[in-house]
Enzyme design. Structure first.
Site, PDB file in Angstrom:
ATOM      1  CG  ASP A 234      -7.502   0.083  -2.809  1.00  0.00           C
ATOM      2  OD1 ASP A 234      -7.411  -0.565  -2.124  1.00  0.00           O
ATOM      3  OD2 ASP A 234      -8.424   1.182  -2.806  1.00  0.00           O
TER       4      ASP A 234
ATOM      5  CG  HIS B 261       2.284 -22.010  15.197  1.00  0.00           C
ATOM      6  ND1 HIS B 261       2.250 -22.028  13.691  1.00  0.00           N
ATOM      7  CD2 HIS B 261       2.666 -20.625  15.393  1.00  0.00           C
ATOM      8  CE1 HIS B 261       2.390 -20.775  13.213  1.00  0.00           C
ATOM      9  NE2 HIS B 261       2.657 -19.894  14.403  1.00  0.00           N
TER      10      HIS B 261
ATOM     11  CG  ASP C 168      -0.425 -15.335  17.781  1.00  0.00           C
ATOM     12  OD1 ASP C 168      -0.487 -15.255  16.372  1.00  0.00           O
ATOM     13  OD2 ASP C 168       0.638 -15.290  18.244  1.00  0.00           O
TER      14      ASP C 168
ATOM     15  CD  GLU D 104       6.332 -16.602  20.679  1.00  0.00           C
ATOM     16  OE1 GLU D 104       7.060 -16.051  19.806  1.00  0.00           O
ATOM     17  OE2 GLU D 104       5.128 -16.578  21.016  1.00  0.00           O
TER      18      GLU D 104
ATOM     19  CE  LYS E  57       9.294 -22.799  13.454  1.00  0.00           C
ATOM     20  NZ  LYS E  57      10.274 -21.749  14.073  1.00  0.00           N
TER      21      LYS E  57
ATOM     22  CE  LYS F 270      -0.985 -17.541  13.150  1.00  0.00           C
ATOM     23  NZ  LYS F 270       0.152 -16.612  13.832  1.00  0.00           N
TER      24      LYS F 270
ATOM     25  NE  ARG G 247      -2.010  -0.895   3.565  1.00  0.00           N
ATOM     26  CZ  ARG G 247      -2.634  -1.310   4.992  1.00  0.00           C
ATOM     27  NH1 ARG G 247      -3.578  -0.830   4.979  1.00  0.00           N
ATOM     28  NH2 ARG G 247      -1.819  -1.426   5.808  1.00  0.00           N
TER      29      ARG G 247
END
Ligand code: BG6
Length: 484
Positions: free
Chosen positions: A83, A228, A223, A204, A170, A136, A43
Site C-alpha cells: 500500500d 505528445h 491526454d 487513432e 519513438k 504521465k 496493489r
C-alpha cells in the site's frame, strides 16, 4: 547503468502491455546489466509465485516466441503487494533494495506520487545516485503539476527525475531533430519567411476503451495535446541547441512552449473545435460511441501561434482524435508560394506550394511535394505539375517499443528524452489557457460518428494531405498495429 528497477503499478495496463514486454526484449538482446533485478510492486494480493503465473499468462504471445527470455525475466523479478500510502510498510519492505543504486518507476495515478515519494525516501531509495521515473499525467492543470513538481523536488534533485512522454522514445520522433538539424536545406527555410503553416495530426482508430474513468477527467486536450502533441510541436519549432546535451535540448523546447500565445475566449470559436465520437464503424466493425456524463472531448483541433521571431504569424494546426478512420501520426510543413510566378500553366493560383510531409506512424515516410515539368509532353518544359520526392522506408528497421529506449536511458541516467519540470509547466500553462477559454466561451462539443475525421466544423483544421488522399477519408485503410 543502474541494475535495480522498482516498478510500481506492476499489475496495471501499461506494465502488462508495454513495460514488461520492453524489459523482456531488452533482456533477450542483452541490453541490461548482468545483475539486473526487478522489484514489481502492485496493489493486487498476489504472492510472488501467483504474480509470476499471472504475468506469464499476460505475456503469453511473447512467450511463444521467446520462452527463455521470459524465464529469465521472471527469475529476476520479485513481486510485492504494497500500500503506497503506508510509509512504514514501504520502508520495511523496500529498504533492503537500497543496497545498490536503483530506478523507481511510478506507473501509478498521479495522486500516488506524493505518498510513494515519502515511502521511497523512508526506504532510502531516493538517495543519490538513485532515480525516479514518472508516468504521465503530471497533473491535470498548471497548479496540480506545480504541486507534483514541488513534492518531487523536496524528495530528490531534478537531475534524477525522469518524466516520461513515450512519444520521445519513438525513433521517428527523434528523426525530426535529425532532419531539422542535419540538413542545410531545412536550416535555410525553417522559419516564417518561407513556411506558411504546420500541421500536426495524431489520429487513432482506438477508442477510450476501458479507461473511461481517467479519460472523463482529462479528454483529448489533456491526454494528448498537453504532452505528445506539444512535444512534437516543440521539436519542430525549437531553435538549434548548441550541442546535444539533455538540458541544451530541453532549454530550447521550453522556450517554444513558453512562447505559445495563450488562447482567449475571443479566439476559441475560430481557433478550436471539440468533438466526441458517437456510434459508428471503424475498420469495418461497428463500435459504440463514448458516453459519459462529463462533457469531455475525444477530438480536438487547435490553431496555435508561437510568438517569437522565427514563427511570427505561422499557424500550427494541432488535430488529435480517437476513433478516426485510420491511425496516422504526421507532420506536414506547407511552404509559402514562390515570390514571383512566371509560368502560364498552371497559372499562379493553381501552382501548388512545396510541402514536406513527415509520417511518423504507422509507416515512416517522408515526402516532399515539388513543382516540375518532368511529366509534361516533349515541348512542355514550362508546363508544371506537382511531383513528389518520396522517401519510403521500404526496409524500415524493426522498431523497438518506445519504452525500451526510455527504460535504458533512465537506467543509464540520460535525461535527453525526458521532460523537465519547467517544460511540463509551460505546456500546462498553455493548455490551461485553452480550457479556460473553452469554459468562458461555453465551447460546444460536437458529435462525430466513429470512423470519420471528426466534426464537420473541424474540416479546415485537417491537413490537405488527408483530404487529397480520398481512400483515407473514407476509412478504407486498415489501421496499423497499435504500439507504444
Ligand atoms: C497515451 C494516451 O499517452 O498515448 C492514450 O493516454 C493514447 O490515450 C496513446 O492512445 C497513444 O500512443 P501511441 O503510441 O499509440 O500513438
Amino acid at each position: 547503468m543502474h541494475d535495480t528497477l522498482l516498478l510500481f503499478g506492476a499489475t496495471g495496463d501499461l506494465a502488462q502491455r508495454y513495460l514488461f514486454p520492453s524489459l523482456l526484449h531488452l533482456l533477450r538482446d542483452r541490453l541490461l546489466p548482468g545483475a539486473f533485478r526487478i522489484v514489481a510492486i502492485g496493489r493486487s494480493e498476489h504472492d510472488d509465485a501467483g504474480f509470476k503465473d499471472w504475468l506469464r499468462d499476460r505475456l503469453g504471445d511473447v512467450e511463444a516466441r521467446d520462452s527463455a527470455a521470459l524465464d529469465d525475466l521472471l527469475a529476476r523479478t520479485r513481486y510485492l503487494s504494497l500500500d503506497l500510502n503506508d510509509v512504514d510498510g514501504m520502508a520495511a519492505a523496500l529498504s533492503q533494495y537500497a543496497d545498490r543504486p536503483s530506478v523507481s518507476y511510478l506507473s501509478t495515478p498521479p495522486d500516488l506520487f506524493e505518498p510513494a515519494c515519502r515511502g521511497l525516501k523512508a526506504a532510502g531509495l531516493l538517495e543519490a545516485p538513485s532515480r525516479l521515473v514518472l508516468e504521465k499525467p503530471i497533473g491535470r492543470d498548471l497548479a496540480s503539476a506545480r504541486a507534483i513538481n514541488a513534492t518531487l523536488r523536496s524528495a530528490l534533485d531534478e537531475s534524477r527525475i525522469f518524466r516520461i512522454d513515450h512519444y520521445l522514445g519513438k525513433a521517428p520522433v527523434q528523426n525530426l531533430l535529425a532532419l531539422r538539424f542535419g540538413n542545410t536545406l531545412m536550416e535555410a527555410v525553417w522559419q516564417h519567411r518561407w513556411i506558411a503553416s504546420v500541421d500536426i495530426i495524431v489520429a487513432e482508430t482506438a477508442g477510450v476503451d476501458g479507461r473511461e474513468g481517467y479519460y472523463a477527467n482529462y479528454g483529448a486536450l489533456r491526454d494528448m495535446v498537453q504532452n505528445h502533441m506539444l512535444q512534437l510541436l516543440a521539436l519542430i519549432a525549437m531553435e538549434a541547441p548548441s550541442e546535444l546535451c539533455a538540458d541544451c535540448i530541453r532549454d530550447e523546447k521550453t522556450k517554444v512552449l513558453r512562447a505559445l500565445r495563450p488562447m482567449t475566449a475571443a479566439d476559441v470559436a475560430t481557433d478550436s473545435v471539440r468533438g466526441r465520437y458517437g456510434n459508428g464503424v471503424v475498420d469495418g466493425e461497428a463500435v459504440n460511441g463514448f458516453t459519459h456524463d462529463s462533457d469531455v472531448e475525444t477530438f480536438v483541433a487547435l490553431r496555435a501561434y508561437i510568438d517569437n521571431w522565427r514563427w511570427a504569424g505561422v499557424p500550427f494546426r494541432l488535430v488529435t482524435g480517437k476513433r478516426m478512420p485510420s491511425r496516422t501520426t504526421e507532420v506536414v510543413v506547407s511552404f509559402k508560394p514562390v515570390s514571383h510566378w512566371v509560368f502560364e500553366r498552371p497559372d499562379r493560383a493553381h501552382a501548388r506550394p512545396n510541402r514536406l510531409r513527415m509520417r511518423l506512424q504507422p509507416e515512416e515516410t517522408i515526402e516532399l511535394g515539388l513543382m516540375g515539368s518532368l511529366a509534361a509532353p516533349e515541348w512542355g518544359a514550362t508546363e508544371l505539375q506537382p511531383m513528389s520526392l518520396d522517401l519510403s522506408m521500404s526496409s524500415t528497421p524493426a522498431r523497438r517499443i518506445a519504452y525500451e529506449r526510455l527504460l535504458v536511458d533512465a537506467l543509464k541516467g540520460d535525461q535527453t528524452l525526458f521532460v523537465r519540470d519547467d517544460e511540463v509547466e509551460a505546456a500546462w500553462r498553455w493548455i490551461d489557457s485553452v480550457s479556460s477559454a473553452w469554459q468562458a466561451a461555453a465551447t460546444p462539443v460536437h458529435d462525430y460518428p466513429a470512423g470519420s475525421w471528426g466534426p464537420a466544423a473541424a474540416s479546415d483544421f485537417l491537413p490537405v494531405t488527408l483530404s487529397t488522399n480520398g481512400h483515407r477519408r473514407h476509412g478504407a485503410k486498415p489501421a496499423g498495429k497499435q504500439s507504444k
